[in-house]
Design a protein around this motif. Structure first.
Motif, PDB file in Angstrom:
ATOM      1  N   GLN A 304       0.825  -1.213   0.000  1.00 16.51           N
ATOM      2  CA  GLN A 304       0.000   0.000   0.000  1.00 16.51           C
ATOM      3  C   GLN A 304       0.861   1.266   0.000  1.00 16.51           C
ATOM      4  O   GLN A 304       0.569   2.219  -0.721  1.00 16.51           O
ATOM      5  N   VAL A 305       1.924   1.258   0.796  1.00 16.94           N
ATOM      6  CA  VAL A 305       2.798   2.438   0.835  1.00 16.94           C
ATOM      7  C   VAL A 305       3.508   2.589  -0.506  1.00 16.94           C
ATOM      8  O   VAL A 305       3.608   3.695  -1.052  1.00 16.94           O
ATOM      9  N   GLN A 306       3.957   1.478  -1.070  1.00 14.77           N
ATOM     10  CA  GLN A 306       4.647   1.540  -2.363  1.00 14.77           C
ATOM     11  C   GLN A 306       3.714   2.113  -3.441  1.00 14.77           C
ATOM     12  O   GLN A 306       4.107   3.007  -4.196  1.00 14.77           O
ATOM     13  N   GLU A 307       2.477   1.631  -3.469  1.00 15.34           N
ATOM     14  CA  GLU A 307       1.536   2.135  -4.472  1.00 15.34           C
ATOM     15  C   GLU A 307       1.225   3.610  -4.240  1.00 15.34           C
ATOM     16  O   GLU A 307       1.129   4.397  -5.177  1.00 15.34           O
ATOM     17  N   ASN A 375      -0.626   5.915   6.989  1.00  8.33           N
ATOM     18  CA  ASN A 375      -1.921   6.205   7.609  1.00  8.33           C
ATOM     19  C   ASN A 375      -3.082   5.851   6.696  1.00  8.33           C
ATOM     20  O   ASN A 375      -4.114   5.354   7.137  1.00  8.33           O
ATOM     21  N   HIS A 376      -2.839   6.038   5.403  1.00 10.00           N
ATOM     22  CA  HIS A 376      -3.802   5.684   4.380  1.00 10.00           C
ATOM     23  C   HIS A 376      -4.034   4.160   4.403  1.00 10.00           C
ATOM     24  O   HIS A 376      -5.150   3.681   4.242  1.00 10.00           O
ATOM     25  N   GLY A 377      -2.935   3.430   4.658  1.00  5.64           N
ATOM     26  CA  GLY A 377      -2.996   1.975   4.586  1.00  5.64           C
ATOM     27  C   GLY A 377      -3.465   1.294   5.867  1.00  5.64           C
ATOM     28  O   GLY A 377      -3.950   0.177   5.823  1.00  5.64           O
ATOM     29  N   MET A 378      -3.272   1.968   7.003  1.00  5.68           N
ATOM     30  CA  MET A 378      -3.538   1.260   8.271  1.00  5.68           C
ATOM     31  C   MET A 378      -5.015   1.251   8.672  1.00  5.68           C
ATOM     32  O   MET A 378      -5.789   2.052   8.218  1.00  5.68           O
TER      33      MET A 378
END
Ligand SMILES: *Cc1c(COP(=O)(O)O)cnc(C)c1O
Length: 378
Positions: A304-307, A375-378
Motif C-alpha cells: 500500500q505504501v509503495q503504491e 496512515n492511508h494503509g492502516m
C-alpha cells in the motif's frame, strides 16, 4: 513532487580524462588504471587492489584463488544478489544459503555456525545497504573453523566499520561500480586482497591465468599460462571515468548521508506506531547512504505504501527475491520456508529514493508521503 530512485553524480574531470584516454592506445592496466591503483593505495593502505570489469568478476576472481574441490561448500546469505552464489557455482563449489539478522539484513552469525560442515571452505558476508556485517562475531567463527572470509562489499564504497573501509574487513573483499552504486563507471569493480597468500592467484586469474603482471613488472622474461584464468580486468576507458568518480566520492557520500539523516529523523515515528522498522546502523558502522530502507510489519502495508508513493511520482523499490526462494534456489534443493527471516525481508522491505542529485527538501517530501501512505494503509 517527482523524485527518481537513482541519480548519477557527474564528475567534473570525466570529459577531460576520457579525451586523454581516447588519445592513448587503450592498453589494459594503462595510465588511468595506474592512477586508480595509486588512489586505492591511499584509501586502502592495508590491501592489495585489483580493478575488475564488475563486482561479480571480482568475486569470481576471489573464488578462483581458493582452488575449491568438488563438494566444497561456501556459506552465504540468501537475501542477496546472485553474484556471490554464482561465483561459487562457477568454480565448482556448492553455495550453502543461510538466514539473515532481522536488524541489519546481513547474515546471521548463529545460522552460519549451524551450517558449517567438514566440507565448508569459506563464508561470503554481504554488507547490505553499505552497512558492515557483524565483523567480530563472524571473524571469531571463521577463525575457529579455519574458513576464508570473503566480503561482498558491492554496496560498500565510502562506508567503514571501526574506522576501516568496507571491502577490507575479511580476507578478500569485492566492491561494485555498477551504474546503480554510489560512484560508477557503468560497469566496474574492485577486489581488495588482505592476504598475500591469495593475491598472486587472483592477479593471474584476472589476466587469463598468466603471469603477465610479473612480466610487466620485469620479474620474469616471458609470460605464459600458469593456472585457470579468465579476463576480468577493468578496461582503460572505464578506468578513466572511475578515476574522475573517485574525486567526487566524499561529496557523494556526504550528500547521501544527509538524506539518510532526514529519513531517520522524520520516520522514527513509524517505529513507535508499530508500522515499520527503520534500517539499523550498528554502533561502530559508518554508512555511505547507498540504500535507505524500511521493513514494514506486513507485506500488505508495504504494497500500500509503495503504491501510494508511486501514485505521487515518488520512485521506490522492493529488493531481492531471496535466493533460496528463486527458481535457481529450488533447483539447489531449497524450500521457500527454509529461511524464514530472508523470506520475510523479501516481502516487507522497501527502499526509498536516496542519491546525491536529490535535495533535502525532496527527502522531507518523501518522508511526509511515506507517513501519509502508512496512515492511508492502516
Ligand atoms: C550490485 C551488487 C552486485 C553486482 O555488482 P556488479 O558490479 O554489477 O557485478 C553483487 N552483489 C551485491 C550485494 C550488489 O549490490
Amino acid at each position: 513532487m517527482k523524485v527518481s530512485f537513482y541519480g548519477r553524480h557527474p564528475a567534473e574531470s570525466e570529459t577531460k580524462y576520457m579525451k586523454q584516454c581516447l588519445a592513448s592506445s587503450l592498453e589494459t592496466d594503462g595510465f588511468f588504471l595506474k592512477k586508480l591503483l595509486s588512489e586505492a593505495g591511499k584509501r586502502f593502505p592495508s590491501s592489495q587492489c585489483l580493478f575488475t570489469a564488475s563486482c561479480s568478476s571480482a568475486l569470481e576472481t576471489a573464488l578462483a584463488s581458493l582452488d575449491l574441490e568438488p563438494g566444497d561448500e561456501v556459506i552465504l546469505p540468501s537475501f542477496n544478489f546472485p553474484s556471490a552464489a554464482n561465483s561459487v557455482l562457477l568454480h565448482g563449489g556448492i553455495p550453502v544459503l543461510c538466514d539473515i539478522d532481522r536488524n541489519t539484513q546481513n547474515l546471521s552469525v548463529a545460522d552460519v555456525s549451524r551450517r558449517i560442515t567438514g566440507k565448508t571452505r569459506a563464508v561470503i558476508a554481504v554488507d547490505y545497504a553499505g552497512v558492515a556485517f557483524d565483523v567480530e562475531a563472524l571473524r571469531a567463527v571463521t577463525d575457529e573453523a579455519g574458513l576464508v572470509l570473503i566480503e561482498d562489499a558491492a554496496q560498500g564504497i565510502g562506508s567503514a566499520y571501526d574506522g576501516k573501509p568496507l571491502g577490507t574487513l575479511g580476507d578478500m573483499g569485492a566492491v561494485s561500480f555498477h551504474h546503480t552504486k554510489n560512484i560508477t563507471c557503468g560497469e566496474g569493480g574492485m577486489l581488495l586482497v588482505q592476504r598475500q597468500k591469495y593475491f598472486e592467484a587472483c592477479r593471474m586469474y584476472r589476466l587469463h591465468g598468466t603471469n603477465r603482471a610479473s612480466f610487466l613488472a620485469g620479474d620474469v622474461k616471458l609470460y605464459s599460462w600458469c593456472r585457470k584464468g579468465s579476463s576480468t580486468a577493468l578496461g582503460e576507458p572505464s578506468a578513466a571515468i572511475l578515476a574522475a568518480q573517485f574525486e567526487v566520492l566524499s561529496e557523494v557520500t556526504e550528500r547521501r548521508r544527509a538524506i539518510a539523516d532526514v529519513y531517520i529523523e522524520r520516520l522514527a515515528c513509524l517505529e513507535s506506531q508499530g508500522a515499520a522498522r527503520l534500517m539499523k546502523v550498528p554502533e561502530k558502522a559508518e554508512i555511505n547512504g547507498h540504500i535507505f530502507y524500511l521493513r514494514f510489519e506486513t507485506e500488505r502495508l508495504r504494497r500500500q505504501v509503495q503504491e501510494y508513493l508511486l501514485s505521487r511520482e515518488i520512485e521506490c523499490s522492493t529488493h531481492y527475491v531471496p535466493l533460496h526462494a528463486s527458481p535457481m534456489g529450488k533447483i539447489l534443493g531449497y524450500g521457500e520456508k527454509d529461511l524464514p527471516e530472508s523470506l520475510a525481508c523479501g516481502k516487507t522491505l522497501l527502499r526509498l529514493p536516496i542519491h546525491s542529485q536529490m535535495d533535502l527538501q525532496q527527502a522531507e517530501c518523501v518522508a511526509e508521503q511515506v507517513k501519509r501512505g502508512v496512515n492511508h494503509g492502516m
